[in-house]
Design a protein around this motif. Structure first.
Motif, PDB file in Angstrom:
ATOM      1  N   UNK A 169       0.841  -1.200   0.000  1.00  0.00           N
ATOM      2  CA  UNK A 169       0.000   0.000   0.000  1.00  0.00           C
ATOM      3  C   UNK A 169       0.878   1.253   0.000  1.00  0.00           C
ATOM      4  N   UNK A 170       0.500   2.233  -0.768  1.00  0.00           N
ATOM      5  CA  UNK A 170       1.265   3.477  -0.817  1.00  0.00           C
ATOM      6  C   UNK A 170       1.280   4.136   0.564  1.00  0.00           C
ATOM      7  N   UNK A 171       0.247   3.909   1.347  1.00  0.00           N
ATOM      8  CA  UNK A 171       0.200   4.469   2.700  1.00  0.00           C
ATOM      9  C   UNK A 171       1.343   3.932   3.558  1.00  0.00           C
ATOM     10  N   UNK A 172       2.001   2.863   3.097  1.00  0.00           N
ATOM     11  CA  UNK A 172       3.145   2.299   3.817  1.00  0.00           C
ATOM     12  C   UNK A 172       4.243   3.345   3.977  1.00  0.00           C
ATOM     13  N   UNK A 173       4.378   4.249   3.023  1.00  0.00           N
ATOM     14  CA  UNK A 173       5.420   5.278   3.095  1.00  0.00           C
ATOM     15  C   UNK A 173       5.204   6.157   4.323  1.00  0.00           C
ATOM     16  N   UNK A 174       3.977   6.607   4.529  1.00  0.00           N
ATOM     17  CA  UNK A 174       3.680   7.455   5.687  1.00  0.00           C
ATOM     18  C   UNK A 174       3.804   6.659   6.985  1.00  0.00           C
ATOM     19  N   UNK A 175       3.291   5.433   6.993  1.00  0.00           N
ATOM     20  CA  UNK A 175       3.335   4.592   8.188  1.00  0.00           C
ATOM     21  C   UNK A 175       4.779   4.288   8.576  1.00  0.00           C
ATOM     22  N   UNK A 176       5.616   3.987   7.596  1.00  0.00           N
ATOM     23  CA  UNK A 176       7.012   3.668   7.852  1.00  0.00           C
ATOM     24  C   UNK A 176       7.751   4.882   8.399  1.00  0.00           C
ATOM     25  N   UNK A 177       7.443   6.056   7.875  1.00  0.00           N
ATOM     26  CA  UNK A 177       8.082   7.267   8.362  1.00  0.00           C
ATOM     27  C   UNK A 177       7.724   7.515   9.825  1.00  0.00           C
ATOM     28  N   UNK A 178       6.444   7.281  10.172  1.00  0.00           N
ATOM     29  CA  UNK A 178       6.007   7.465  11.566  1.00  0.00           C
ATOM     30  C   UNK A 178       6.696   6.458  12.474  1.00  0.00           C
ATOM     31  N   UNK A 179       6.807   5.213  12.031  1.00  0.00           N
ATOM     32  CA  UNK A 179       7.464   4.184  12.841  1.00  0.00           C
ATOM     33  C   UNK A 179       8.937   4.520  13.026  1.00  0.00           C
ATOM     34  N   UNK A 180       9.568   5.034  11.976  1.00  0.00           N
ATOM     35  CA  UNK A 180      10.972   5.417  12.060  1.00  0.00           C
ATOM     36  C   UNK A 180      11.189   6.546  13.035  1.00  0.00           C
ATOM     37  N   UNK A 181      10.283   7.539  13.025  1.00  0.00           N
ATOM     38  CA  UNK A 181      10.386   8.650  13.967  1.00  0.00           C
ATOM     39  C   UNK A 181      10.190   8.157  15.387  1.00  0.00           C
ATOM     40  N   UNK A 182       9.240   7.240  15.584  1.00  0.00           N
ATOM     41  CA  UNK A 182       8.991   6.695  16.924  1.00  0.00           C
ATOM     42  C   UNK A 182      10.213   5.921  17.410  1.00  0.00           C
TER      43      UNK A 182
END
Length: 186
Positions: A169-182
């Motif tokens: 899912x393209x939304x993976x980009x946003x989700x991955x960025x949030x997980x990386x920041x966390x």
């Protein structure tokens, strides 16, 4: 090789000569290990702006850890998939340390594609199951195409090195960025 060899001989500085030597050695390494076809596939993938290449896929982190710890020649700085997520292998033989690290490369790849503008989807599906059935039934899977599933953009990918077809899912980009920041904040 002839081109590089000629330029190596004509190089004006020792630093420039070393760069040409390294390029010649890299090609020699590819040929010596019988990776000519693999290198050709890699170049095609780069030209097509394919996603980061992966060398293995696992269902669980435990499987990946076991594989890495038992690998006779562990790969260093190679992408693997764990449950559809990108990770990077690390190996430091000097201290006998091997690790698997989160890798944001795929999320960055998706973000870049979004910034460039997503093309019209190749196909549209109501469910993930329908999309997977379509992807698995392709006689020659596309290296990467966009599809929509229930209105959401997905990237259909063929990981040619491991013969794996996947939907992201393209939304993976946003989700991955949030997980990386966390993870960075921990």
């Amino acid at each position: 090789m002839e081109f590089l060899g000629r330029h190596h001989e004509e190089a004006a500085s020792a630093e420039e000569k070393e760069r040409f030597s390294m390029a010649l050695d890299a090609l020699g390494f590819i040929f010596a290990l019988g990776q000519t076809y693999g290198f050709g596939e890699y170049r095609q993938d780069v030209a097509a702006k394919g996603p980061p290449v992966v060398i293995a896929a696992f269902d669980t982190r435990e499987e990946a850890e076991s594989w890495l710890q038992n690998h006779p020649e562990p790969p260093h700085h190679a992408n693997i998939l764990i449950a559809g997520q990108y990770f990077l292998t690390a190996d430091d033989p000097d201290i006998n340390h091997r690790a698997i690290l989160r890798d944001p490369a795929f999320a960055h790849y998706l973000k870049e594609m979004i910034q460039e503008g997503l093309p019209a989807p190749m196909a549209t599906f109501n469910t993930l199951e329908e999309a997977n059935t379509w992807l698995q039934s392709q006689p020659e899977p596309p290296r990467q195409v966009f599809v929509t599933i229930a209105g959401e953009y997905h990237l259909a990918v063929y990981h040619y090195r491991i013969k794996l077809r996947a939907l992201y899912p393209i939304s993976m980009a946003a989700r991955s960025a949030q997980e990386g920041e966390a993870a960075d904040g921990v």
